[in-house]
Design a protein around this motif. Structure first.
Motif, short mmCIF file in Angstrom:
data_model
loop_
_atom_site.label_atom_id
_atom_site.label_comp_id
_atom_site.label_asym_id
_atom_site.label_seq_id
_atom_site.Cartn_x
_atom_site.Cartn_y
_atom_site.Cartn_z
N TYR A 1 0.88 -1.18 0.00
CA TYR A 1 0.00 0.00 0.00
C TYR A 1 0.91 1.22 0.00
O TYR A 1 1.60 1.48 0.98
CB TYR A 1 -0.91 0.00 1.23
N THR A 2 0.93 1.97 -1.09
CA THR A 2 1.88 3.06 -1.25
C THR A 2 1.25 4.40 -0.90
O THR A 2 0.03 4.58 -0.98
CB THR A 2 2.43 3.11 -2.69
N PHE A 3 2.11 5.34 -0.50
CA PHE A 3 1.70 6.70 -0.18
C PHE A 3 2.56 7.68 -0.96
O PHE A 3 3.76 7.44 -1.16
CB PHE A 3 1.87 6.99 1.33
N ASP B 1 0.57 13.11 0.63
CA ASP B 1 -0.44 12.40 1.43
C ASP B 1 0.12 12.00 2.79
O ASP B 1 -0.58 12.04 3.80
CB ASP B 1 -0.92 11.15 0.68
N SER C 1 -6.33 4.79 4.32
CA SER C 1 -4.94 5.26 4.29
C SER C 1 -4.46 5.69 5.67
O SER C 1 -3.34 5.37 6.08
CB SER C 1 -4.80 6.42 3.30
N THR C 2 -5.30 6.45 6.39
CA THR C 2 -4.90 6.92 7.71
C THR C 2 -4.64 5.76 8.66
O THR C 2 -3.66 5.74 9.40
CB THR C 2 -5.99 7.84 8.29
N LEU D 1 -1.35 3.84 7.66
CA LEU D 1 -0.13 4.60 7.96
C LEU D 1 0.10 4.73 9.45
O LEU D 1 1.20 4.43 9.95
CB LEU D 1 -0.21 5.99 7.33
#
Length: 346
Positions: A49-51, A55, A68-69, A72
């Motif tokens: 899962y890339t950021f 972001d 996403s939050t 991460l």
């Protein structure tokens, strides 16, 4: 017949010769800092899962993004931060042991400090039924007690004798751990094995915060005491002649033990990171020992090993200790073979 003093024309050349090693060491430290930032970015931003960088900072400063939050802030970032902190602690502790004892084998992995913490933590977990912070406290106390036993048995002699005593005590601690595992039920053994291998997965932010506070105290203390290291590297007799007694050696080793203990308490006994950091840092620094370089190398090793552990096998997240152990074993054999070939250990 005495040699003539250097002429004024020769002095700039002599100054240039002394500046070159310093320049190399500064470049090496700068390169390690850049490598650490790059490894941290790879561990946090890349993977399954890339950021993007924007972001990442938006989430870091409080913006909520579905999925996403959570990924991460609850998975990737805590693992990366814990890997850095554990790597700094183990890398600096390993370099410190090797410098003070003047032996590349004298790392907390080899002389029983990590296994002392492990045995105490497993005893608290399996026999006393304790969890979380209580297990961590037992691990710290166990590391200190085992280190005191090793130091007492080895006596005032450092180097080989302390390493040999430490190896013997470490073997005894392995037996203790195996006995505790053999007499426990399956569920408790699974909990113990997850902690025993060494992992930065599923560690809460509260534990990371405690480790950060401990390092905020121990690392500056180490920096203050490290002023005695150049004298200690000359040997016990030379150090005593320069006014650096055994109490300074013991104080430095105690700080190294505590650094190892808090790292093990947070992530378990991650194998060989402390052992590998010192020789790698020394090679990068042109043959000179450096606590800062060792700490940076330890953090980089932890980040890279955790990335490999997370993505080496699809859909399987390995404990980071499996990767560092797989790399550290051959590294130990290479170091021993190199020492045998050159007729020395350092």
């Amino acid at each position: 017949m005495t040699s003539a003093p250097a002429s004024p024309e020769e002095l700039p050349d002599l100054r240039a010769l002394t500046r070159r090693p310093r320049r190399r060491r500064r470049l090496a430290l700068g390169g390690l800092l850049v490598a650490l930032v790059a490894a941290f970015a790879v561990r946090v931003l890349l993977g399954d899962y890339t950021f993007t960088v924007p972001d990442f900072f938006r989430i870091l400063f409080g913006e909520q993004m579905p999925v996403s939050t959570f990924i991460l802030m609850e998975s990737k970032l805590p693992r990366a931060v814990l890997a850095v902190l554990v790597g700094l602690a183990l890398g600096s502790a390993g370099s410190l042991f090797q410098m003070v004892l003047r032996n590349p084998l004298a790392s907390p992995d080899i002389v029983g400090v990590s296994l002392g913490a492990s045995a105490a933590g497993i005893f608290a977990l399996l026999t006393l039924g304790l969890r979380d912070s209580a297990v961590s406290l037992f691990a710290v106390v166990g590391a200190v007690v085992i280190s005191a036993v090793v130091r007492w048995v080895a006596g005032t002699t450092g180097g080989y004798r302390l390493v040999l005593v430490g190896v013997g005590v470490a073997a005894a601690m392995v037996s203790v751990v195996q006995y505790l595992l053999a007499r426990s039920n399956t569920w408790d053994v699974q909990l113990a094995l997850r902690w025993l291998v060494g992992s930065v997965n599923n560690v809460p932010w509260s534990t990371i915060g405690v480790l950060a506070v401990a390092l905020a105290v121990l690392l500056p203390t180490l920096a203050v005491l490290a002023h005695a290291l150049p004298a200690l590297e000359l040997g016990d007799d030379a150090a005593a002649g320069l006014g650096v007694g055994r109490h300074r050696t013991d104080a430095l080793l105690l700080v190294g033990v505590l650094l190892t203990a808090v790292a093990v308490a947070a992530a378990g006994p991650v194998a060989f990171v402390a052992f590998m950091s010192g020789p790698i840092a020394r090679a990068l620094m042109g043959g000179r020992h450096s606590l800062l370089a060792g700490a940076l190398v330890g953090a980089i090793l932890m980040l890279l090993a955790d990335y490999v552990a997370a993505y080496l096998i699809p859909d399987v997240v390995l404990p980071v200790g499996i990767v560092t152990g797989a790399v550290g074993g051959p590294f130990l054999l290479w170091l021993l073979a190199r020492g045998a070939a050159t007729g020395r250990t350092g």
